[in-house]
Design a protein around this motif. Structure first.
Motif, short mmCIF file in Angstrom:
data_model
loop_
_atom_site.label_atom_id
_atom_site.label_comp_id
_atom_site.label_asym_id
_atom_site.label_seq_id
_atom_site.Cartn_x
_atom_site.Cartn_y
_atom_site.Cartn_z
N ALA A 86 9.74 -42.74 12.57
CA ALA A 86 10.94 -42.94 13.38
C ALA A 86 12.04 -43.70 12.64
N GLU A 87 11.70 -44.40 11.56
CA GLU A 87 12.68 -45.21 10.84
C GLU A 87 13.20 -44.53 9.57
N ARG A 88 12.65 -43.40 9.23
CA ARG A 88 13.00 -42.78 7.95
C ARG A 88 14.42 -42.23 7.92
N GLY A 89 14.84 -41.62 9.01
CA GLY A 89 16.17 -41.00 9.04
C GLY A 89 17.27 -42.01 8.79
N GLU A 90 17.15 -43.18 9.38
CA GLU A 90 18.17 -44.22 9.21
C GLU A 90 18.25 -44.66 7.76
N LEU A 91 17.09 -44.83 7.10
CA LEU A 91 17.11 -45.25 5.70
C LEU A 91 17.68 -44.16 4.80
N ILE A 92 17.33 -42.91 5.07
CA ILE A 92 17.86 -41.80 4.27
C ILE A 92 19.38 -41.75 4.38
N ALA A 93 19.91 -41.93 5.59
CA ALA A 93 21.36 -41.94 5.78
C ALA A 93 21.99 -43.12 5.05
N TRP A 94 21.32 -44.27 5.05
CA TRP A 94 21.83 -45.46 4.36
C TRP A 94 21.90 -45.23 2.86
N ILE A 95 20.86 -44.63 2.29
CA ILE A 95 20.85 -44.35 0.85
C ILE A 95 21.92 -43.31 0.51
N ASP A 96 22.10 -42.32 1.36
CA ASP A 96 23.16 -41.32 1.15
C ASP A 96 24.52 -41.99 1.08
N GLN A 97 24.80 -42.89 2.00
CA GLN A 97 26.08 -43.60 2.01
C GLN A 97 26.20 -44.53 0.81
N LEU A 98 25.09 -45.18 0.44
CA LEU A 98 25.11 -46.10 -0.70
C LEU A 98 25.45 -45.36 -1.99
N GLU A 99 24.73 -44.30 -2.29
CA GLU A 99 24.87 -43.65 -3.59
C GLU A 99 26.05 -42.67 -3.64
N PHE A 100 26.18 -41.83 -2.65
CA PHE A 100 27.27 -40.84 -2.67
C PHE A 100 28.57 -41.41 -2.13
N GLY A 101 28.47 -42.41 -1.23
CA GLY A 101 29.66 -43.03 -0.66
C GLY A 101 30.15 -44.21 -1.48
N MET A 102 29.45 -45.33 -1.39
CA MET A 102 29.87 -46.55 -2.06
C MET A 102 29.89 -46.40 -3.58
N PHE A 103 28.86 -45.80 -4.16
CA PHE A 103 28.78 -45.67 -5.61
C PHE A 103 29.52 -44.43 -6.13
N ALA A 104 29.95 -43.55 -5.23
CA ALA A 104 30.76 -42.37 -5.57
C ALA A 104 30.08 -41.48 -6.62
N LEU A 105 28.77 -41.32 -6.50
CA LEU A 105 28.07 -40.41 -7.39
C LEU A 105 28.31 -38.96 -6.95
N PRO A 106 28.37 -38.04 -7.89
CA PRO A 106 28.59 -36.64 -7.51
C PRO A 106 27.37 -36.05 -6.82
N ARG A 107 27.60 -35.25 -5.80
CA ARG A 107 26.49 -34.59 -5.13
C ARG A 107 26.02 -33.40 -5.98
N PRO A 108 24.73 -33.14 -6.01
CA PRO A 108 24.25 -31.99 -6.78
C PRO A 108 24.67 -30.68 -6.13
N ASP A 109 24.92 -29.69 -6.94
CA ASP A 109 25.21 -28.36 -6.42
C ASP A 109 23.94 -27.69 -5.91
N LEU A 110 22.82 -28.05 -6.53
CA LEU A 110 21.53 -27.51 -6.12
C LEU A 110 20.44 -28.54 -6.43
N THR A 111 19.52 -28.73 -5.49
CA THR A 111 18.37 -29.60 -5.71
C THR A 111 17.12 -28.74 -5.70
N LEU A 112 16.35 -28.85 -6.76
CA LEU A 112 15.13 -28.08 -6.91
C LEU A 112 13.93 -28.98 -6.62
N LEU A 113 13.08 -28.58 -5.68
CA LEU A 113 11.86 -29.31 -5.38
C LEU A 113 10.69 -28.60 -6.02
N LEU A 114 10.07 -29.27 -6.99
CA LEU A 114 8.87 -28.74 -7.62
C LEU A 114 7.68 -29.19 -6.77
#
Length: 225
Positions: free
Chosen positions: A112-140
């Motif tokens: 139940a707590e995972r979604g909130e943390l995932i959203a927080w990390i998304d905002q941290l890295e792609f928002g605050m840190f302005a890292l580029p989003r990948p065009d494609l993510t490959l899951l092995l």
């Protein structure tokens, strides 16, 4: 194009990165790779190494947002290098990226707590840190059993003298991480590609064969001259 390769420890990400890089160069495509964490290259990655050696406590003793900040800080320090590679190459292949931070830290929390943390990390890295989003993510999508065996075959690493770091040694934890990765891939839709590293006879596919399958994705095949 920015391609991120994800998966649990021992999934074969580094090997696939090298196979894809060789395939791209053989096709005349300017390509480069970058691996995270960038051990020995910045202060945050040095702290990540200490965390993985268990110097900050066990997995369930280190606050998840603190651990996530270490991994995110490693990429923030590397942002200039990443942007330079993207400016100079048609394809940049990443061995781990932001989704690793999401999967490994969300796996420490109740569902139940995972979604909130995932959203927080998304905002941290792609928002605050302005890292580029990948065009494609490959899951092995390597099984924990196979990954555990492959970890045992790894050469010595610069960040630890142990055969397995804190994450690699905990197969139950990696099972949960694999499940979170699957959830991220399902939620990511067309932005994710999941690859099974085994053939129909349950044998490990050669890296070149996996790379050729990955290259059939429209985003990659469009790069070919």
């Amino acid at each position: 194009m920015l391609l991120a390769i994800e998966g649990i420890d021992g999934a074969g990400k580094g090997t696939l990165c090298r196979a894809l890089l060789a395939l791209a160069k053989a096709r005349g495509i300017r390509a480069a790779t970058l691996s995270f964490p960038r051990y020995d290259d910045n202060q945050f990655a040095d702290l990540v190494a200490r965390y993985l050696r268990g110097e900050m406590g066990a997995i369930d003793e280190v606050p998840v947002r603190y651990a996530a900040l270490l991994y995110g800080g490693d990429r923030f320090e590397s942002r200039g290098d990443l942007l330079a590679l993207m400016a100079e190459h048609e394809l940049v292949i990443l061995d781990r990226y932001v989704s690793s931070n999401m999967a490994y830290n969300a796996a420490k929390l109740p569902l139940a707590e995972r979604g909130e943390l995932i959203a927080w990390i998304d905002q941290l890295e792609f928002g605050m840190f302005a890292l580029p989003r990948p065009d494609l993510t490959l899951l092995l999508a390597t099984s924990t059993q196979l990954a555990h065996r492959m970890i045992g075959e790894k050469a010595a690493r610069s960040y630890t003298q142990q055969t397995r770091d804190m994450h690699e040694a905990d197969r139950d934890y990696l099972d949960i991480v694999a499940g979170v990765y699957g959830d991220l891939a399902n939620a990511g839709g067309d932005g994710w590609l999941t690859i099974n590293p085994l053939d129909e006879a349950a044998n490990l596919r050669p890296p070149d064969d996996i790379a050729a399958t990955v290259w059939q994705h429209p985003a990659l095949s469009a790069l070919s001259p």
